[in-house]
Design an enzyme around this catalytic site. Structure first.
Site, PDB file in Angstrom:
ATOM      1  N   LYS A 189      -1.482   5.140   8.646  1.00 15.99           N
ATOM      2  CA  LYS A 189      -0.638   5.119   7.712  1.00 15.99           C
ATOM      3  C   LYS A 189      -1.289   5.418   6.221  1.00 15.99           C
ATOM      4  CE  LYS A 189       1.868   2.197   4.279  1.00 15.99           C
ATOM      5  NZ  LYS A 189       2.076   0.982   3.796  1.00 15.99           N
ATOM      6  N   THR A 238       1.009  -1.189  -0.132  1.00 17.59           N
ATOM      7  CA  THR A 238       0.048  -0.055  -0.173  1.00 17.59           C
ATOM      8  C   THR A 238       0.914   1.135  -0.174  1.00 17.59           C
ATOM      9  OG1 THR A 238      -1.509  -1.110   1.326  1.00 17.59           O
ATOM     10  CG2 THR A 238      -1.757   1.141   1.214  1.00 17.59           C
ATOM     11  N   LYS A 270      -7.931   1.877  -3.139  1.00 15.95           N
ATOM     12  CA  LYS A 270      -7.641   1.797  -1.956  1.00 15.95           C
ATOM     13  C   LYS A 270      -7.617   2.658  -0.858  1.00 15.95           C
ATOM     14  CE  LYS A 270      -5.328  -0.783   1.422  1.00 15.95           C
ATOM     15  NZ  LYS A 270      -5.488  -1.788   2.159  1.00 15.95           N
TER      16      LYS A 270
HETATM   17  P1  NAD Z   1       5.817  -6.045   6.983  1.00 13.92           P
HETATM   18  O1  NAD Z   1       6.505  -5.046   7.558  1.00 13.92           O
HETATM   19  O2  NAD Z   1       5.312  -7.370   8.154  1.00 13.92           O
HETATM   20  O3  NAD Z   1       6.355  -6.862   6.013  1.00 13.92           O
HETATM   21  C1  NAD Z   1       6.944  -5.964   4.950  1.00 13.92           C
HETATM   22  C2  NAD Z   1       8.431  -6.831   4.523  1.00 13.92           C
HETATM   23  O4  NAD Z   1       9.127  -6.071   3.398  1.00 13.92           O
HETATM   24  C3  NAD Z   1       9.425  -6.559   5.972  1.00 13.92           C
HETATM   25  O5  NAD Z   1       9.586  -8.109   6.118  1.00 13.92           O
HETATM   26  C4  NAD Z   1      10.735  -5.982   5.174  1.00 13.92           C
HETATM   27  O6  NAD Z   1      11.932  -6.787   5.861  1.00 13.92           O
HETATM   28  C5  NAD Z   1      10.555  -6.497   3.811  1.00 13.92           C
HETATM   29  N1  NAD Z   1      11.231  -5.510   2.842  1.00 13.92           N
HETATM   30  C6  NAD Z   1      11.365  -4.275   2.840  1.00 13.92           C
HETATM   31  N2  NAD Z   1      12.291  -3.644   1.858  1.00 13.92           N
HETATM   32  C7  NAD Z   1      12.533  -4.813   1.323  1.00 13.92           C
HETATM   33  C8  NAD Z   1      13.418  -5.226   0.030  1.00 13.92           C
HETATM   34  N3  NAD Z   1      13.843  -4.186  -0.607  1.00 13.92           N
HETATM   35  N4  NAD Z   1      13.671  -6.455  -0.185  1.00 13.92           N
HETATM   36  C9  NAD Z   1      13.254  -7.584   0.483  1.00 13.92           C
HETATM   37  N5  NAD Z   1      12.005  -7.248   1.401  1.00 13.92           N
HETATM   38  C10 NAD Z   1      11.987  -6.080   1.859  1.00 13.92           C
HETATM   39  O7  NAD Z   1       4.269  -5.273   6.480  1.00 13.92           O
HETATM   40  P2  NAD Z   1       3.155  -6.203   6.301  1.00 13.92           P
HETATM   41  O8  NAD Z   1       2.086  -5.953   7.342  1.00 13.92           O
HETATM   42  O9  NAD Z   1       3.216  -7.328   5.574  1.00 13.92           O
HETATM   43  O10 NAD Z   1       2.518  -5.052   4.974  1.00 13.92           O
HETATM   44  C11 NAD Z   1       3.029  -4.955   3.767  1.00 13.92           C
HETATM   45  C12 NAD Z   1       2.077  -3.999   2.903  1.00 13.92           C
HETATM   46  O11 NAD Z   1       0.755  -4.343   3.114  1.00 13.92           O
HETATM   47  C13 NAD Z   1       2.185  -2.658   3.653  1.00 13.92           C
HETATM   48  O12 NAD Z   1       2.372  -1.679   2.479  1.00 13.92           O
HETATM   49  C14 NAD Z   1       0.800  -2.568   4.484  1.00 13.92           C
HETATM   50  O13 NAD Z   1       0.259  -1.322   4.659  1.00 13.92           O
HETATM   51  C15 NAD Z   1      -0.138  -3.380   3.341  1.00 13.92           C
HETATM   52  N6  NAD Z   1      -1.125  -4.037   4.068  1.00 13.92           N
HETATM   53  C16 NAD Z   1      -0.910  -4.787   5.321  1.00 13.92           C
HETATM   54  C17 NAD Z   1      -2.117  -5.117   5.990  1.00 13.92           C
HETATM   55  C18 NAD Z   1      -2.001  -5.871   7.277  1.00 13.92           C
HETATM   56  O14 NAD Z   1      -3.138  -6.177   7.931  1.00 13.92           O
HETATM   57  N7  NAD Z   1      -0.667  -6.155   7.543  1.00 13.92           N
HETATM   58  C19 NAD Z   1      -3.294  -5.261   5.263  1.00 13.92           C
HETATM   59  C20 NAD Z   1      -3.552  -4.666   3.925  1.00 13.92           C
HETATM   60  C21 NAD Z   1      -2.456  -3.992   3.482  1.00 13.92           C
END
Ligand code: NAD
Length: 299
Positions: free
Chosen positions: A248, A98, A173
């Site tokens: 966020k 997102t 979104k």
């Molecule tokens: P998270 O922080 O658990 O996972 C993101 C991962 O990306 C981390 O493990 C980080 O180390 C990795 N990362 C960052 N840069 C990287 C790179 N260059 N190469 C490889 N890995 C890299 O976050 P999440 O909760 O999984 O959310 C991910 C996205 O989904 C966000 O944008 C969030 O807003 C969106 N989202 C989350 C939810 C939720 O409920 N968690 C729901 C809908 C949308």
């Protein structure tokens, strides 16, 4: 077809796992070593680096926290090759993070300039949706690229909507979550007003859920315990959808509001309210916990 899946966090790991179990060849990577270990343990093949995973891949999926992370990984950092430089020619880049609409459009432009195709495809449904392959995907990009990626979305989710061209998945979104934030605040204010007027929670719920006040924030995410036993209010506001994530998303909405010059008084106020909530103890609570701030129980 080899799929590189970068970002194996809360959402990315179960999504990558569902893709792999549906028969796709998936190679994952995360910069956080514990996430790589968890993926290996979950049976997802892992690479030594992002570019290692993406080398010669025909699909590159990213699931990061921020737009800077997406653009940095696409371009490469400190002169090193990025994902765009190493993927197979004419690869399909699918960003499920997102991020802001303008960042998504910048990612599309970078991919196109490097001779690739791309989609922005943020999701809703949370970690439970990611685990159960019931996510909703909102997708921006061309018809052809959307159709090419559809089987992948269907392996990870249940609802897939093609919202239009580049950036319009993120636009959908951000607009949806702005509605959600405003309506959750409105429902919480109504319950607190009802309390002060001597109205029981159940009576207000029974009326509003069958009348014009009906909405998801009331009938699924009811901010008081009782009327909807599965809502986070019944488990001391454990998320659900955390205040930090709502804040966020409202930050992204605020950016889009500023860029377009839309009045959006309610959206901007919702951002202020959730910013304060997330700066305090609300970051880790479900966003329906805003009712406690409104009531004055927690400040
Ligand atoms: P998270 O922080 O658990 O996972 C993101 C991962 O990306 C981390 O493990 C980080 O180390 C990795 N990362 C960052 N840069 C990287 C790179 N260059 N190469 C490889 N890995 C890299 O976050 P999440 O909760 O999984 O959310 C991910 C996205 O989904 C966000 O944008 C969030 O807003 C969106 N989202 C989350 C939810 C939720 O409920 N968690 C729901 C809908 C949308």
């Amino acid at each position: 077809m080899r799929i590189a899946f970068l970002g194996l966090g809360h959402m990315g790991l179960p999504m990558a796992k569902n893709l792999a179990t549906s028969g796709h060849e998936v190679v994952g990577f995360d910069v956080f070593p514990a996430a790589v270990d968890a993926a290996r343990e979950a049976g997802v093949a892992v690479a030594h680096s992002g570019t290692d995973a993406a080398t010669a891949a025909s699909v590159v999926i990213t699931m990061f926290q921020t737009g800077d992370q997406v653009l940095g990984a696409y371009r490469g950092v400190d002169g090193a090759d990025g994902l765009l430089a190493v993927a197979a020619s004419d690869a399909l880049f699918v960003d499920c993070s997102t991020i802001a609409v303008d960042e998504a459009r910048a990612a599309h432009a970078l991919a196109e300039a490097a001779g690739h195709r791309s989609l922005d495809a943020p999701v809703s449904g949370g970690v439970v949706g990611a685990e159960n392959a019931t996510l909703a995907f909102m997708v921006g990009g061309t018809d052809e690229d959307f159709e090419a990626a559809r089987p992948l979305f269907e392996a990870m989710g249940r609802r897939v909507v093609h919202c239009g061209g580049a950036g319009l998945g993120q636009a959908a979104k951000v607009c949806n979550n702005m509605i959600l934030a405003v309506s959750q605040i409105a429902v919480a204010e109504a319950f607190v007003l009802g309390e002060r007027l001597g109205l029981s929670h159940q009576a207000l719920f029974d009326v509003a859920s069958n009348a014009s006040g009906q909405c998801w924030a009331l009938t699924t995410n009811c901010p008081v315990p009782g009327p909807v036993p599965t809502s986070p209010a019944n488990r001391d506001y454990q998320p659900g959808f955390a205040g930090a994530l709502m804040n966020k998303d409202l930050g992204l909405a605020e950016k889009a509001i500023a860029a377009t010059g839309v009045e959006a008084k309610m959206g901007r106020l919702a951002r202020e309210i959730y910013q304060e909530f997330a700066d305090g103890e609300g970051a880790g609570q479900d966003f329906s916990g805003i009712i406690n701030t409104i009531r004055g129980d927690r400040v």
